[in-house]
Design a protein around this motif. Structure first.
Motif, PDB file in Angstrom:
ATOM      1  N   ASN A  47      29.745  84.748  64.157  1.00 50.02           N
ATOM      2  CA  ASN A  47      30.381  86.049  64.379  1.00 50.02           C
ATOM      3  C   ASN A  47      29.342  87.164  64.415  1.00 50.02           C
ATOM      4  OD1 ASN A  47      33.145  85.603  64.760  1.00 50.02           O
ATOM      5  ND2 ASN A  47      33.504  85.355  62.572  1.00 50.02           N
ATOM      6  N   ASN A  48      28.358  87.105  63.512  1.00 47.41           N
ATOM      7  CA  ASN A  48      27.324  88.141  63.477  1.00 47.41           C
ATOM      8  C   ASN A  48      26.476  88.123  64.751  1.00 47.41           C
ATOM      9  OD1 ASN A  48      28.068  89.148  60.959  1.00 47.41           O
ATOM     10  ND2 ASN A  48      26.718  87.756  59.849  1.00 47.41           N
ATOM     11  N   THR A  49      26.147  86.923  65.228  1.00 47.00           N
ATOM     12  CA  THR A  49      25.387  86.817  66.474  1.00 47.00           C
ATOM     13  C   THR A  49      26.181  87.393  67.639  1.00 47.00           C
ATOM     14  OG1 THR A  49      24.226  84.835  65.695  1.00 47.00           O
ATOM     15  CG2 THR A  49      24.246  85.226  68.060  1.00 47.00           C
ATOM     16  N   ALA A  50      27.471  87.071  67.702  1.00 45.76           N
ATOM     17  CA  ALA A  50      28.323  87.593  68.780  1.00 45.76           C
ATOM     18  C   ALA A  50      28.406  89.117  68.723  1.00 45.76           C
ATOM     19  CB  ALA A  50      29.720  86.980  68.681  1.00 45.76           C
ATOM     20  N   GLU A  51      28.480  89.670  67.520  1.00 46.77           N
ATOM     21  CA  GLU A  51      28.509  91.128  67.378  1.00 46.77           C
ATOM     22  C   GLU A  51      27.213  91.746  67.902  1.00 46.77           C
ATOM     23  OE1 GLU A  51      30.927  93.010  66.620  1.00 46.77           O
ATOM     24  OE2 GLU A  51      32.287  92.047  65.198  1.00 46.77           O
ATOM     25  N   TYR A  52      26.080  91.126  67.584  1.00 45.64           N
ATOM     26  CA  TYR A  52      24.796  91.634  68.087  1.00 45.64           C
ATOM     27  C   TYR A  52      24.712  91.493  69.607  1.00 45.64           C
ATOM     28  CZ  TYR A  52      21.842  93.058  64.147  1.00 45.64           C
ATOM     29  OH  TYR A  52      21.271  93.765  63.103  1.00 45.64           O
ATOM     30  N   GLU A  53      25.233  90.395  70.157  1.00 44.01           N
ATOM     31  CA  GLU A  53      25.249  90.217  71.614  1.00 44.01           C
ATOM     32  C   GLU A  53      26.032  91.350  72.267  1.00 44.01           C
ATOM     33  OE1 GLU A  53      24.076  87.834  73.820  1.00 44.01           O
ATOM     34  OE2 GLU A  53      22.989  86.647  72.340  1.00 44.01           O
ATOM     35  N   ALA A  54      27.163  91.713  71.650  1.00 45.27           N
ATOM     36  CA  ALA A  54      27.974  92.809  72.179  1.00 45.27           C
ATOM     37  C   ALA A  54      27.234  94.137  72.088  1.00 45.27           C
ATOM     38  CB  ALA A  54      29.302  92.887  71.415  1.00 45.27           C
ATOM     39  N   TYR A  55      26.619  94.381  70.944  1.00 45.00           N
ATOM     40  CA  TYR A  55      25.902  95.633  70.722  1.00 45.00           C
ATOM     41  C   TYR A  55      24.765  95.799  71.727  1.00 45.00           C
ATOM     42  CZ  TYR A  55      23.446  99.269  68.023  1.00 45.00           C
ATOM     43  OH  TYR A  55      22.822 100.427  67.612  1.00 45.00           O
ATOM     44  N   LEU A  56      23.969  94.760  71.912  1.00 43.53           N
ATOM     45  CA  LEU A  56      22.839  94.839  72.851  1.00 43.53           C
ATOM     46  C   LEU A  56      23.307  94.945  74.290  1.00 43.53           C
ATOM     47  CD1 LEU A  56      20.372  92.263  71.253  1.00 43.53           C
ATOM     48  CD2 LEU A  56      20.026  94.723  71.478  1.00 43.53           C
ATOM     49  N   THR A  57      24.414  94.283  74.618  1.00 45.12           N
ATOM     50  CA  THR A  57      24.968  94.406  75.969  1.00 45.12           C
ATOM     51  C   THR A  57      25.358  95.850  76.249  1.00 45.12           C
ATOM     52  OG1 THR A  57      25.799  92.119  75.964  1.00 45.12           O
ATOM     53  CG2 THR A  57      26.823  93.656  77.525  1.00 45.12           C
ATOM     54  N   GLY A  58      25.964  96.506  75.258  1.00 45.76           N
ATOM     55  CA  GLY A  58      26.340  97.907  75.419  1.00 45.76           C
ATOM     56  C   GLY A  58      25.143  98.818  75.552  1.00 45.76           C
ATOM     57  N   LYS A  65      26.721 107.785  71.337  1.00 47.60           N
ATOM     58  CA  LYS A  65      27.346 107.591  70.034  1.00 47.60           C
ATOM     59  C   LYS A  65      27.990 106.214  70.038  1.00 47.60           C
ATOM     60  CE  LYS A  65      30.729 109.539  66.804  1.00 47.60           C
ATOM     61  NZ  LYS A  65      31.657 110.675  66.554  1.00 47.60           N
ATOM     62  N   VAL A  66      27.665 105.399  69.044  1.00 45.78           N
ATOM     63  CA  VAL A  66      28.146 104.020  68.985  1.00 45.78           C
ATOM     64  C   VAL A  66      29.160 103.870  67.859  1.00 45.78           C
ATOM     65  CG1 VAL A  66      27.492 101.606  68.634  1.00 45.78           C
ATOM     66  CG2 VAL A  66      25.959 103.138  69.884  1.00 45.78           C
ATOM     67  N   LEU A  67      30.270 103.195  68.164  1.00 46.78           N
ATOM     68  CA  LEU A  67      31.300 102.893  67.180  1.00 46.78           C
ATOM     69  C   LEU A  67      31.550 101.390  67.189  1.00 46.78           C
ATOM     70  CD1 LEU A  67      33.857 105.732  68.054  1.00 46.78           C
ATOM     71  CD2 LEU A  67      32.204 105.725  66.177  1.00 46.78           C
ATOM     72  N   GLY A  68      31.500 100.765  66.030  1.00 45.05           N
ATOM     73  CA  GLY A  68      31.755  99.335  65.946  1.00 45.05           C
ATOM     74  C   GLY A  68      32.332  98.989  64.600  1.00 45.05           C
ATOM     75  N   ASP A  69      33.001  97.821  64.507  1.00 43.84           N
ATOM     76  CA  ASP A  69      33.618  97.446  63.231  1.00 43.84           C
ATOM     77  C   ASP A  69      32.854  96.333  62.510  1.00 43.84           C
ATOM     78  OD1 ASP A  69      34.343  95.092  64.554  1.00 43.84           O
ATOM     79  OD2 ASP A  69      36.374  95.795  64.985  1.00 43.84           O
ATOM     80  N   VAL A 126      26.128  94.635  61.360  1.00 44.44           N
ATOM     81  CA  VAL A 126      25.350  95.203  62.462  1.00 44.44           C
ATOM     82  C   VAL A 126      25.153  96.706  62.271  1.00 44.44           C
ATOM     83  CG1 VAL A 126      25.317  95.672  64.940  1.00 44.44           C
ATOM     84  CG2 VAL A 126      25.991  93.415  64.115  1.00 44.44           C
ATOM     85  N   ILE A 127      26.221  97.408  61.920  1.00 41.84           N
ATOM     86  CA  ILE A 127      26.132  98.855  61.729  1.00 41.84           C
ATOM     87  C   ILE A 127      25.181  99.194  60.589  1.00 41.84           C
ATOM     88  CG2 ILE A 127      27.390 100.962  61.179  1.00 41.84           C
ATOM     89  CD1 ILE A 127      28.070  99.817  63.922  1.00 41.84           C
ATOM     90  N   ALA A 163      16.787  88.048  63.314  1.00 47.29           N
ATOM     91  CA  ALA A 163      15.579  88.865  63.467  1.00 47.29           C
ATOM     92  C   ALA A 163      15.328  89.310  64.906  1.00 47.29           C
ATOM     93  CB  ALA A 163      14.364  88.120  62.916  1.00 47.29           C
ATOM     94  N   PRO A 164      15.430  88.423  65.916  1.00 46.35           N
ATOM     95  CA  PRO A 164      15.190  88.873  67.298  1.00 46.35           C
ATOM     96  C   PRO A 164      16.184  89.942  67.755  1.00 46.35           C
ATOM     97  CG  PRO A 164      15.115  86.476  67.162  1.00 46.35           C
ATOM     98  CD  PRO A 164      15.660  86.961  65.864  1.00 46.35           C
ATOM     99  N   TYR A 165      17.408  89.870  67.242  1.00 44.87           N
ATOM    100  CA  TYR A 165      18.417  90.861  67.611  1.00 44.87           C
ATOM    101  C   TYR A 165      18.076  92.240  67.036  1.00 44.87           C
ATOM    102  CZ  TYR A 165      21.391  87.075  69.318  1.00 44.87           C
ATOM    103  OH  TYR A 165      21.892  86.015  70.020  1.00 44.87           O
TER     104      TYR A 165
END
Length: 293
Positions: free
Chosen positions: A84-95, A108-112, A116-117, A132-134
């Motif tokens: 789940n944490n990796t998927a959240e980082y994938e989403a964040y970097l995609t954005g 301005k970034v909003l996430g739950d 990651v936040i 670490a790479p993320y």
């Protein structure tokens, strides 16, 4: 914000073209108007992101908007195992990558995702090498914006991206046809972005000899002296107290980070030193204590 409408953008088309996939996310030709670039000097865009995972895959959803009629939505099914944490980082970097392609300067970034936040804000330390790479890529991309804010959004305020990310992680593609607006991605976004955001190491960089020793791995005495260092995806990290991993940086990036952290915290509580703030942000270089005084 209600359900955003998807609009065309050549910048987004170019970004999507970088991802290996079988099914493209159709950019809606029926929606009037076109988000070409963020042109206004102080035009702030808002990004919401979410990622979710199942046993064998994940889902990513990103929404970027300036006004109700200026919105971009992207959704991906991740065709590789991820937490789940990796998927959240994938989403964040995609954005972040999407916003940079659109030449957004104020974001301005909003996430739950609490992890990651909090790691992005420096309130949570990095301990897992897999993340670490993320975090390293996030640090390099965030500094490209003129102004940048990131805040935690309760899940009930992130319902749109949450629903689509969950959908992306659960959908199954049969043969080569998928009649749904979700793109397939078979490799991490880190692999797509790493060359573009690679930090060049100048001649005499203090990290080079350490990396060479760790890569060779044949000198037991030197390896023992460097037991606090680790290589993760070609990046050098120093293990701090409590198992915290701090990313090692060269002199040029170190000077940028000194200024960045100082500018962000100038005038705030003086009980926390600049050196401590750099530590919290996850950076390390040999003269950091001296440079921060």
């Amino acid at each position: 914000m209600g359900t955003p409408r998807v609009v065309k953008s050549q910048a987004i088309t170019d970004l999507l073209a970088q991802f290996p996939r079988e099914e493209e996310f159709p950019l809606d030709d029926e929606v009037p108007g076109e988000v070409v670039m963020a042109e206004e000097v102080r035009e702030q865009w808002v990004m919401k992101f979410n990622g979710s995972s199942t046993t064998h895959s994940g889902g990513v959803e990103v929404v970027l908007y300036h006004e109700e009629d200026k919105a971009v939505a992207l959704s991906f099914k991740l065709e590789f195992p991820c937490s789940n944490n990796t998927a959240e980082y994938e989403a964040y970097l995609t954005g972040l990558a999407t916003a940079l392609e659109m030449r957004v300067k104020h974001l301005k970034v909003l996430g739950d995702s609490n992890l990651v936040i909090c790691q992005a804000k420096g309130s949570f330390s990095l301990k897992k090498p897999s993340l670490a790479p993320y975090k390293a890529m996030v640090q390099r991309m965030e500094e490209k914006f003129s102004t940048f804010e990131i805040e935690h959004a309760p899940r009930n305020e992130n319902w749109f991206v949450d629903a689509l990310a969950t959908l992306g992680s659960q959908i199954i593609f049969k043969r080569s046809i998928a009649r749904i607006e979700v793109s397939k991605r078979e490799e991490s976004i880190i692999e797509v972005l790493k060359e573009k955001f690679r930090e060049e190491q100048g001649e005499g960089d203090w990290q080079i000899p350490i990396k060479e020793i760790l890569v060779k791995g044949d000198d037991a005495a030197e390896l023992k002296m460097l037991k606090d260092y680790a290589l993760v995806k070609e990046e050098l990290y120093r293990r701090m107290l409590g198992g915290v991993l701090s990313r090692c940086v060269g002199q040029e990036e170190a000077q940028r980070k000194l200024k960045e952290i100082y500018d962000k915290t100038y005038g705030s509580c003086r009980e926390v030193s600049l050196y401590r703030r750099l530590q919290r942000a996850g950076f390390y270089w040999p003269s950091m204590g001296k440079d921060a005084n």
